[in-house]
Enzyme design. Structure first.
Site, short mmCIF file in Angstrom:
data_model
loop_
_atom_site.label_atom_id
_atom_site.label_comp_id
_atom_site.label_asym_id
_atom_site.label_seq_id
_atom_site.Cartn_x
_atom_site.Cartn_y
_atom_site.Cartn_z
N HIS A 162 0.84 -1.43 -0.05
CA HIS A 162 0.01 -0.15 0.50
C HIS A 162 0.68 0.93 0.13
O HIS A 162 1.70 1.23 0.50
CB HIS A 162 -0.96 0.00 0.97
N ASP A 209 -7.83 -6.25 0.09
CA ASP A 209 -8.45 -6.66 -1.09
C ASP A 209 -8.33 -7.69 -1.15
O ASP A 209 -7.69 -8.74 -1.64
CB ASP A 209 -7.58 -5.63 -2.24
N1 CMC Z 1 4.27 -7.46 -4.55
C1 CMC Z 1 5.60 -7.42 -5.23
N2 CMC Z 1 6.42 -6.62 -4.93
C2 CMC Z 1 5.19 -5.49 -4.39
C3 CMC Z 1 4.51 -5.21 -4.59
C4 CMC Z 1 3.54 -6.71 -4.74
N3 CMC Z 1 2.31 -6.59 -4.39
N4 CMC Z 1 4.24 -3.72 -3.58
C5 CMC Z 1 4.77 -3.33 -4.63
N5 CMC Z 1 5.73 -3.89 -4.57
C6 CMC Z 1 7.37 -3.69 -4.85
C7 CMC Z 1 7.51 -2.85 -5.99
O1 CMC Z 1 7.62 -3.83 -6.73
C8 CMC Z 1 8.62 -1.61 -5.95
O2 CMC Z 1 10.26 -2.55 -5.40
P1 CMC Z 1 11.20 -1.99 -5.65
O3 CMC Z 1 11.19 -0.80 -5.50
O4 CMC Z 1 12.98 -2.52 -5.36
O5 CMC Z 1 11.24 -1.36 -6.92
C9 CMC Z 1 8.54 -1.43 -4.08
O6 CMC Z 1 7.64 -2.05 -3.61
C10 CMC Z 1 7.83 -0.24 -4.51
O7 CMC Z 1 5.95 -0.02 -5.00
P2 CMC Z 1 5.50 0.83 -5.31
O8 CMC Z 1 5.21 0.36 -6.33
O9 CMC Z 1 6.58 2.57 -6.19
O10 CMC Z 1 4.41 1.31 -4.35
P3 CMC Z 1 3.30 1.91 -4.92
O11 CMC Z 1 3.66 3.00 -3.04
O12 CMC Z 1 3.67 3.28 -5.59
O13 CMC Z 1 2.45 1.16 -5.04
C11 CMC Z 1 0.76 -0.52 -4.52
C12 CMC Z 1 1.34 0.89 -3.94
C13 CMC Z 1 -0.98 -0.78 -3.31
C14 CMC Z 1 0.43 -0.11 -6.65
C15 CMC Z 1 1.39 -1.72 -5.15
O14 CMC Z 1 1.64 -1.81 -3.61
C16 CMC Z 1 0.77 -2.62 -5.54
O15 CMC Z 1 0.94 -2.89 -6.94
N6 CMC Z 1 0.07 -3.76 -4.52
C17 CMC Z 1 -0.58 -5.22 -5.52
C18 CMC Z 1 -2.09 -4.26 -5.70
C19 CMC Z 1 -3.03 -4.09 -4.87
O16 CMC Z 1 -3.46 -4.74 -4.14
N7 CMC Z 1 -3.54 -2.72 -4.62
C20 CMC Z 1 -4.67 -2.37 -3.45
C21 CMC Z 1 -4.10 -1.16 -2.64
S1 CMC Z 1 -5.39 -0.88 -1.65
C22 CMC Z 1 -7.07 -0.84 -2.31
C23 CMC Z 1 -6.71 0.68 -2.56
O17 CMC Z 1 -6.89 1.15 -1.38
O18 CMC Z 1 -6.75 0.50 -3.86
#
Ligand code: CMC
Length: 427
Positions: A304, A361
């Site tokens: 998140h 989720d």
């Molecule tokens: N699985 C594997 N790696 C992950 C994941 C994941 N679910 N989430 C983040 N990472 C890694 C990402 O690859 C990155 O790694 P590095 O820094 O080594 O390149 C690091 O963690 C930071 O990720 P980010 O995408 O820059 O983080 P963010 O804050 O921009 O994204 C997120 C947050 C929710 C989009 C992401 O964690 C994600 O894609 N999760 C899976 C989708 C999901 O479950 N979404 C629902 C969120 S809760 C409901 C809502 O409120 O929307």
């Protein structure tokens, strides 16, 4: 703490005001930065950017706190109705008995939709995703309910219409997609009961309300009701800032929520768990894929932007999921896979280093499956829950005396100026 910070560059100094929120959150007000220095800020994905001042929802991602108008979400999930929560978010305080009755009457009076809307539903291709349909239909509502009365009346009525009709429209789209007769809302049922009845009642098999399912839906919707400046809420605020009508602003929020990184994650989690199940339940393989930088796969339902220790909504959702499955005597193998996956992930160094924990989720899809909601409608369920939050945030932005159209800037990285070359000279 000083009430300004000093930015020094090329021997010049600029004082920028510090803004502090009621919970001690700190911001640097850069609204005059460009005018004073020629600089803009650059913050891809807005991870360090506050887009507004808001009195609606407070989150602390380090401590796992979520409060609506100051009230912990745990207390609302335990004691409030979804209607009370919606009223609280939109109006700022819990309703008294009279206010709640008036709100219920307004919702009931507006819960029917124009019969011609059915024709629209019938003409979408069968395979259309319900989120695309919902986004289009909410936008279309403006044509059915054009502006009338004073601005104040119009706003109140539009907000009520949305809260009342989107629920009816969601159930209606499900019935039409199955080729079944539409079930209308009933005045004797609560908000959650009505939805389940509209979804599952048929002329040959009357729907028997199940207390555990009704309660699960109540908690599900309360937990989704607002989440401050997330992607879809920001979409509502940005689109609304152009002073477009509320239907169009909400329609854009629905479109943003559809994405698998946001609300679409609840559908994506179930699809991921099903794929793991079909692959023999190999959770370690899924963890290895999530860690692999050459593989676009992410563990859906994990991570998140704000929560870096735990998602308080996920804790409530997991507890409710266990209670619901026990009460309905359902043994869902996907929950076993989810539990195993979570245990592997929480011990895995990659997930520890990246602060990745289960989010809401991760469990919500299992709850919705148990209630009988089809997977393709999971994100629609999230949208119904998030409506009060979107409306509250839109209303707050409309009432803000410092309102401005949202219009970010950019750093241009394209070609420098060069002259047009006529086609005959380009070979
Ligand atoms: N699985 C594997 N790696 C992950 C994941 C994941 N679910 N989430 C983040 N990472 C890694 C990402 O690859 C990155 O790694 P590095 O820094 O080594 O390149 C690091 O963690 C930071 O990720 P980010 O995408 O820059 O983080 P963010 O804050 O921009 O994204 C997120 C947050 C929710 C989009 C992401 O964690 C994600 O894609 N999760 C899976 C989708 C999901 O479950 N979404 C629902 C969120 S809760 C409901 C809502 O409120 O929307």
């Amino acid at each position: 703490m000083e009430n300004f910070v000093t930015l020094t560059y090329n021997g010049s100094e600029i004082k920028l005001p510090v803004v502090i929120g009621t919970e001690g959150e700190k911001a640097i007000d850069i609204s005059n930065l460009r005018e004073k220095s020629g600089f803009i800020t650059l913050d891809t994905g807005y991870a360090n950017t506050g887009s507004c001042m808001s009195a609606i929802t407070y989150m602390d991602g380090e401590k796992g706190i979520l409060r609506y108008r100051g009230i912990p979400v745990e207390q609302l999930a335990e004691q409030a109705t979804f209607k009370e929560t919606a009223y609280l978010l939109i109006n700022g305080t819990l309703p008294n008995r009279e206010q709640l009755t008036n709100f219920s009457v307004m919702l009931n009076d507006n819960s029917l939709v124009h019969e011609d809307l059915k024709t629209f539903y019938q003409n979408f291709p069968r395979a259309s995703h319900p989120m695309g349909i919902l986004s289009s239909m909410v936008n279309a509502l403006k044509s059915f309910y054009p502006t009338l009365g004073t601005r104040e009346e119009e706003i109140t009525l539009t907000m009520t219409r949305l809260l009342a009709k989107v629920r009816t429209m969601a159930a209606m789209s499900y019935k039409i997609s199955r080729g079944h007769k539409v079930v209308y809302p009933r005045p004797d049922l609560t908000y959650c009961e009505n939805f389940l009845n509209m979804m599952f009642h048929t002329p040959v098999k009357p729907y028997e309300l199940n207390r555990a399912a009704v309660n699960a839906l109540r908690v599900f919707w309360i937990l989704h009701a607002d989440h401050e400046q997330n992607c879809s809420t920001s979409a509502v605020r940005v689109v609304g800032s152009a002073r477009v009508n509320l239907y169009a602003a909400i329609s854009s929020g629905i479109a943003a929520l559809w994405g698998p990184l946001h609300g679409g994650a609840n559908q994506a989690v179930i699809e991921m768990l099903t794929a793991i199940q079909e692959d023999g339940g190999n959770c370690k393989k899924a963890i290895a894929r999530a860690r692999d930088k050459n593989d676009p796969f992410r563990l859906m339902g994990f991570g998140h932007r704000v929560y870096k220790t735990y998602d308080p909504r996920a804790i409530i959702m997991k507890k409710m999921c266990d209670e619901l499955l026990a009460s309905l005597k359902i043994n869902d193998p996907l929950l076993d896979i989810a539990t195993e996956l979570k245990e592997f992930a929480l011990k895995d160094q990659y997930f520890i280093d990246h602060n990745l924990y289960p989010n809401i989720d991760f469990y919500s899809g299992i709850v919705l499956r148990a209630i009988g909601i089809p997977t393709k409608m999971f994100t629609v369920m999230f949208a119904i829950g998030r409506l009060p939050g979107w409306i509250a945030q839109w209303k707050e932005s409309m009432d803000d005396p410092k309102w401005k159209i949202c219009r970010p800037r950019q750093i241009y990285t394209g070609e420098k100026e060069y002259n047009f070359v006529p086609i005959h000279a380009r070979e």
